[in-house]
Each structure stands twice: as C-alpha cells, then as structure tokens.
Scaffold this motif. Sequence first.
Motif, PDB file in Angstrom:
ATOM      1  N   PHE A  30       7.945  17.994  42.071  1.00  0.00           N
ATOM      2  CA  PHE A  30       7.087  16.982  43.521  1.00  0.00           C
ATOM      3  C   PHE A  30       6.253  15.916  42.781  1.00  0.00           C
ATOM      4  O   PHE A  30       5.094  15.452  43.276  1.00  0.00           O
ATOM      5  N   GLY A  31       6.382  15.900  41.563  1.00  0.00           N
ATOM      6  CA  GLY A  31       5.251  15.241  41.037  1.00  0.00           C
ATOM      7  C   GLY A  31       4.477  15.030  39.288  1.00  0.00           C
ATOM      8  O   GLY A  31       5.718  16.574  38.201  1.00  0.00           O
ATOM      9  N   HIS A  32       3.756  14.951  38.231  1.00  0.00           N
ATOM     10  CA  HIS A  32       3.427  14.968  37.380  1.00  0.00           C
ATOM     11  C   HIS A  32       1.580  15.272  37.304  1.00  0.00           C
ATOM     12  O   HIS A  32       0.762  14.876  38.004  1.00  0.00           O
ATOM     13  N   VAL A  33       1.532  16.528  36.401  1.00  0.00           N
ATOM     14  CA  VAL A  33       0.125  17.066  35.949  1.00  0.00           C
ATOM     15  C   VAL A  33      -0.410  15.805  34.880  1.00  0.00           C
ATOM     16  O   VAL A  33       0.106  16.588  33.477  1.00  0.00           O
ATOM     17  N   TRP A  34      -1.358  15.355  34.638  1.00  0.00           N
ATOM     18  CA  TRP A  34      -2.194  14.594  33.639  1.00  0.00           C
ATOM     19  C   TRP A  34      -3.648  15.188  32.989  1.00  0.00           C
ATOM     20  O   TRP A  34      -4.410  15.251  34.015  1.00  0.00           O
ATOM     21  N   LEU A  35      -3.332  15.421  32.405  1.00  0.00           N
ATOM     22  CA  LEU A  35      -4.848  15.865  31.306  1.00  0.00           C
ATOM     23  C   LEU A  35      -5.594  13.996  31.590  1.00  0.00           C
ATOM     24  O   LEU A  35      -5.178  13.281  31.034  1.00  0.00           O
ATOM     25  N   ALA A  36      -7.113  14.024  32.037  1.00  0.00           N
ATOM     26  CA  ALA A  36      -7.607  12.607  32.194  1.00  0.00           C
ATOM     27  C   ALA A  36      -9.308  13.255  32.143  1.00  0.00           C
ATOM     28  O   ALA A  36      -9.420  14.172  32.176  1.00  0.00           O
ATOM     29  N   ARG A  37     -10.018  12.376  32.040  1.00  0.00           N
ATOM     30  CA  ARG A  37     -11.491  12.427  31.736  1.00  0.00           C
ATOM     31  C   ARG A  37     -12.299  11.023  33.073  1.00  0.00           C
ATOM     32  O   ARG A  37     -11.258  10.361  32.731  1.00  0.00           O
ATOM     33  N   ASP A  38     -12.676  11.755  32.993  1.00  0.00           N
ATOM     34  CA  ASP A  38     -13.929  11.286  34.663  1.00  0.00           C
ATOM     35  C   ASP A  38     -14.285  10.436  33.346  1.00  0.00           C
ATOM     36  O   ASP A  38     -15.415  11.247  33.266  1.00  0.00           O
ATOM     37  N   CYS A  39     -14.696   9.334  33.775  1.00  0.00           N
ATOM     38  CA  CYS A  39     -15.540   8.351  32.744  1.00  0.00           C
ATOM     39  C   CYS A  39     -17.143   7.951  33.757  1.00  0.00           C
ATOM     40  O   CYS A  39     -17.200   7.812  32.643  1.00  0.00           O
ATOM     41  N   VAL A  40     -16.730   8.746  35.229  1.00  0.00           N
ATOM     42  CA  VAL A  40     -18.072   8.615  36.043  1.00  0.00           C
ATOM     43  C   VAL A  40     -19.433   9.915  35.170  1.00  0.00           C
ATOM     44  O   VAL A  40     -20.230   9.652  35.217  1.00  0.00           O
ATOM     45  N   LEU A  41     -18.086  11.208  35.432  1.00  0.00           N
ATOM     46  CA  LEU A  41     -19.236  12.355  34.795  1.00  0.00           C
ATOM     47  C   LEU A  41     -19.551  12.950  33.443  1.00  0.00           C
ATOM     48  O   LEU A  41     -19.210  14.029  32.973  1.00  0.00           O
ATOM     49  N   ALA A  42     -17.981  11.944  32.622  1.00  0.00           N
ATOM     50  CA  ALA A  42     -17.923  12.439  31.599  1.00  0.00           C
ATOM     51  C   ALA A  42     -17.346  13.769  31.347  1.00  0.00           C
ATOM     52  O   ALA A  42     -18.136  14.810  30.878  1.00  0.00           O
ATOM     53  N   ARG A  43     -16.544  14.366  32.120  1.00  0.00           N
ATOM     54  CA  ARG A  43     -15.589  16.106  31.707  1.00  0.00           C
ATOM     55  C   ARG A  43     -14.113  15.419  32.337  1.00  0.00           C
ATOM     56  O   ARG A  43     -13.675  14.048  32.471  1.00  0.00           O
ATOM     57  N   PHE A 101      -3.567  11.127  44.980  1.00  0.00           N
ATOM     58  CA  PHE A 101      -3.004  11.603  43.224  1.00  0.00           C
ATOM     59  C   PHE A 101      -4.256  12.422  43.550  1.00  0.00           C
ATOM     60  O   PHE A 101      -4.904  11.951  44.390  1.00  0.00           O
ATOM     61  N   LEU A 102      -3.969  14.140  43.212  1.00  0.00           N
ATOM     62  CA  LEU A 102      -5.836  15.173  42.988  1.00  0.00           C
ATOM     63  C   LEU A 102      -6.922  14.655  42.130  1.00  0.00           C
ATOM     64  O   LEU A 102      -5.665  14.840  40.806  1.00  0.00           O
ATOM     65  N   VAL A 103      -7.380  15.043  42.253  1.00  0.00           N
ATOM     66  CA  VAL A 103      -8.670  15.174  41.333  1.00  0.00           C
ATOM     67  C   VAL A 103      -9.014  17.012  41.640  1.00  0.00           C
ATOM     68  O   VAL A 103      -8.959  17.731  42.426  1.00  0.00           O
ATOM     69  N   MET A 104      -8.359  17.695  39.971  1.00  0.00           N
ATOM     70  CA  MET A 104      -8.211  19.039  39.934  1.00  0.00           C
ATOM     71  C   MET A 104      -8.560  19.242  38.823  1.00  0.00           C
ATOM     72  O   MET A 104      -9.344  18.492  38.247  1.00  0.00           O
ATOM     73  N   GLU A 105      -9.882  21.241  38.614  1.00  0.00           N
ATOM     74  CA  GLU A 105      -9.978  21.677  37.510  1.00  0.00           C
ATOM     75  C   GLU A 105      -9.299  21.120  36.515  1.00  0.00           C
ATOM     76  O   GLU A 105      -8.230  21.934  37.224  1.00  0.00           O
ATOM     77  N   TYR A 106      -9.702  21.182  35.720  1.00  0.00           N
ATOM     78  CA  TYR A 106      -8.223  21.271  34.112  1.00  0.00           C
ATOM     79  C   TYR A 106      -8.864  21.688  33.866  1.00  0.00           C
ATOM     80  O   TYR A 106      -9.743  22.584  33.181  1.00  0.00           O
ATOM     81  N   VAL A 107      -7.859  23.027  34.090  1.00  0.00           N
ATOM     82  CA  VAL A 107      -7.542  24.596  32.879  1.00  0.00           C
ATOM     83  C   VAL A 107      -6.292  24.300  32.005  1.00  0.00           C
ATOM     84  O   VAL A 107      -5.743  23.972  31.915  1.00  0.00           O
ATOM     85  N   ASP A 108      -7.724  24.709  31.063  1.00  0.00           N
ATOM     86  CA  ASP A 108      -7.455  24.863  29.153  1.00  0.00           C
ATOM     87  C   ASP A 108      -6.475  25.949  29.275  1.00  0.00           C
ATOM     88  O   ASP A 108      -7.425  27.140  28.739  1.00  0.00           O
ATOM     89  N   GLY A 109      -4.897  25.850  28.931  1.00  0.00           N
ATOM     90  CA  GLY A 109      -4.554  27.665  28.379  1.00  0.00           C
ATOM     91  C   GLY A 109      -3.098  27.281  28.982  1.00  0.00           C
ATOM     92  O   GLY A 109      -2.467  26.197  29.338  1.00  0.00           O
ATOM     93  N   ARG A 110      -2.368  28.403  29.396  1.00  0.00           N
ATOM     94  CA  ARG A 110      -0.550  28.418  28.756  1.00  0.00           C
ATOM     95  C   ARG A 110      -1.131  29.195  30.787  1.00  0.00           C
ATOM     96  O   ARG A 110      -1.215  30.347  31.228  1.00  0.00           O
ATOM     97  N   PRO A 111       0.735  28.976  31.759  1.00  0.00           N
ATOM     98  CA  PRO A 111       0.650  29.575  32.642  1.00  0.00           C
ATOM     99  C   PRO A 111       1.702  31.818  32.068  1.00  0.00           C
ATOM    100  O   PRO A 111       1.703  31.246  30.906  1.00  0.00           O
ATOM    101  N   LEU A 112       1.069  31.129  33.655  1.00  0.00           N
ATOM    102  CA  LEU A 112       1.999  32.858  33.392  1.00  0.00           C
ATOM    103  C   LEU A 112       2.366  33.414  32.092  1.00  0.00           C
ATOM    104  O   LEU A 112       3.177  34.198  32.157  1.00  0.00           O
TER     105      LEU A 112
END
Length: 403
Positions: A30-43, A101-112
């Motif tokens: 049902f969609g795609h997830v991208w790692l992105a950079r928030d250019c306003v909050l620099a995160r 799209f949703l803007v979500m916390e980026y979790v640096d890790g792997r799925p269970l």
Amino acid sequence: MTHGPFDGRRRFVGPDRRFELVDLVDSGGFGHVWLARDCVLAREVALKFLALDRLVGLRPDPGRLEEVRERFARESLMAAKVDSPYVAKIHDCYMSRTDPFLVMEYVDGRPLSAYVRPKPLPLARTCRWSGQMAEGLAAAHDKGILHRDIKPRNVLIREVDSAVRIVDFGLSRFIDASETRGAAGTPLYMSPERSRGEAGDERSDLYSLGCVMYEMVTGWPPFGDDRADPVALARAHELQSPTPPQVQVPGVPAALDELIMALLAKAPRQRPDNARMVVRAIAEVERPLEAAEANPRAGPAHVLPSPSDGSSADSGFADRLSAAELNVRRLSGQHGPSHALVVAARMELAGLTGRSGDPRGAAELYDRLGRDCRDWYGPGHPRTLDAFTEMARWVSGRGEGSG
C-alpha cells in the motif's frame, strides 16, 4: 508534467519543498517508505507514501478519491496520539492530491522479521522485545486505537539501543474502510475473528502478538509459512490448535508457554483482557532470568516467584545481550567478520546467551561460529575447536552456570 517521488527526477516533496528524499527503504502493498531529510528542522524522518491507485484504481471517482484522502488524514491524526517509546511517532500528514504521505520518526534499524526464522531467539531477548511490544499496544489501546496488523515486519528494532518501535498504527483501519475485499492484515498473524472479516478489538491485536511471540520462541509462526494459502491459514486460525511451544522447543519456560497459548485462544474472551496484563505476565517470566543473573551458580530457573507489583522491567540479561550483539556488529563493520576480535565477541555473546537461561541458543551460536571458523581457518584451528567444544558443553548441560 508532474513527477511522482519515485521516478528519480523529483527529489523534494511537501510544502515549499520541505523534505528531501534520500533513499527508498521499504516498499509494500500500500505504499513506499523513504528516508528523507527535513530541511526545516534539519533531521532525518521517514516519509510513508500511500499508493492511492492500488486502493481506488487508476481512474477513481473524484468523490471517492477525496473520501479516501480524508479518511487517511483522520486515521493518521488518531494514530499520532499514541505516546509510547515503543511506537514510532507520527509527526505530520500531508494530503497531496496525488501522493499523500505521513511524516514519521525514522527508525535506524531492522525489522523483527530479520531476526526470526528458522532459529528461535534467546529467551531474554524474546521477553524484552515482547514486553516492549505489549507496552506499545497498551499505550495505543488506552487511546482506543488498534493496530490490526501486528507482525514481525511492522516491528522495527533500533540499531542504537536494540529497542522496539511498532510502525503502521492506523494504516490497517484505513485500509479496512477503503477495501472491498475484506479485512486488511497478514494471514500468518491474523486472529480468527479478523480472518472472518470482523472488526475485532484489542484482543485481536493480542492474538497477533501471540503469533509473533510464538515465532520468536520456536522460529516459525503457529500455522504455515509465507507460501501457505491464505484461505487455509484463515481456517487454521479458526479451527486448529497450535502445537505448544514447549513441545516444539525444549526449555521454553512453562509460564511463557502458557502465556503464548492464552494469547492464541480462539475466542477473544479466553485471551488476556488487555495488553497491560500481558506486560505484567512477561515481567513475571523475566524474573527467573534476572535471578539467574544475580546468582549464576544456581543455573536457569523456570519456576515463577510471587506476583510482581505490576511494573514492567527489562531483564539485565536482555540489555547485556543487546550490547554484546551490537558489539559484534560494530567490530564486524570495522575489521571484517573473520577477525579475531569478532570471533572473541561472538564467543562472549554465545556464553552470555547460555548464562541467561538459554542453553539451546548458546549451543546454536557456538555451532554457527564453529562452522564459520572452520571455513575461515580450517577444521583443526584452535578457534574452530574452541567453538565446537563450547557447543558440546552447552548441549550436554555442562555449560557455565548450567548445574
């Protein structure tokens, strides 16, 4: 011409080109997830794009399209209210006409799912992650929000601290309301009532949690695998009783076996009433592991002590196992997998696994290390022999702290 975010030409999305797309990290039905950079909050953030064409067709009725977008925004707003360290946070929601799209916390890790199958997880790790999942579900259920698709792929394990983050809260409810083919979810982990197309309640999430815990303990879901027919899986969830984990894998604590089987009860009323009861039950399973750490000469204990005060606790062994595993990955990245420091770190991890009350897991880790050392150094090398010797000690019950 308007380009979508996946064609390699448009790298900025959102109002005033706020988000720079960095890397496609996941792609689902049902969609795609991208790692992105928030250019306003620099995160760093994760952007989850909804594939509208898969839900409403390539030429949808404008009214239907608007209805779907509004529902997506509404469900996202509800999911954003969940406040738990074990649930990925939703920061914002953008209702673009073509690419919401949703803007979500980026979790640096792997799925269970990267940790399970076909080998069971160490008991301390199973308890820690299961308790965190239950706490995340409890926080959501307190807000009246169900997940409806708990599965290993929707549970991420952070690299930095080996802690759980549940993702995709609210998405299955949105899909339920948007689909005409029945309830959204994953057949391997779907409760009997959800398999029948019913809405279910928080105990349906608990059934799915039980399926995930069963897989963590045994190495496989209760019924079938990814190749199984969905209709056959639905019937199995409705009519068949899974083999108890203790029968599949010797050494599973009785209390953990009983909890998993209670979560997998066919009738919702026969399952634990809520996720907080599951948190307390898992804490009770962890207590003997903590006792074994405090008194390693006593060996692993599987008898439950008196009831706790209801608070959850991370097992000290689970924290140490997480740190040891992270150390193996760090050293492997620095020196390569065959370096002596990596071998020593893997020996330490295997020994710690055994001392946590999981001799089966220790033996498997030593066996895997012995096979690797045999390939790297030869069958007669001291590192190869040491690994296989330790494996034999844990298999025979002569491992450190085992008696």
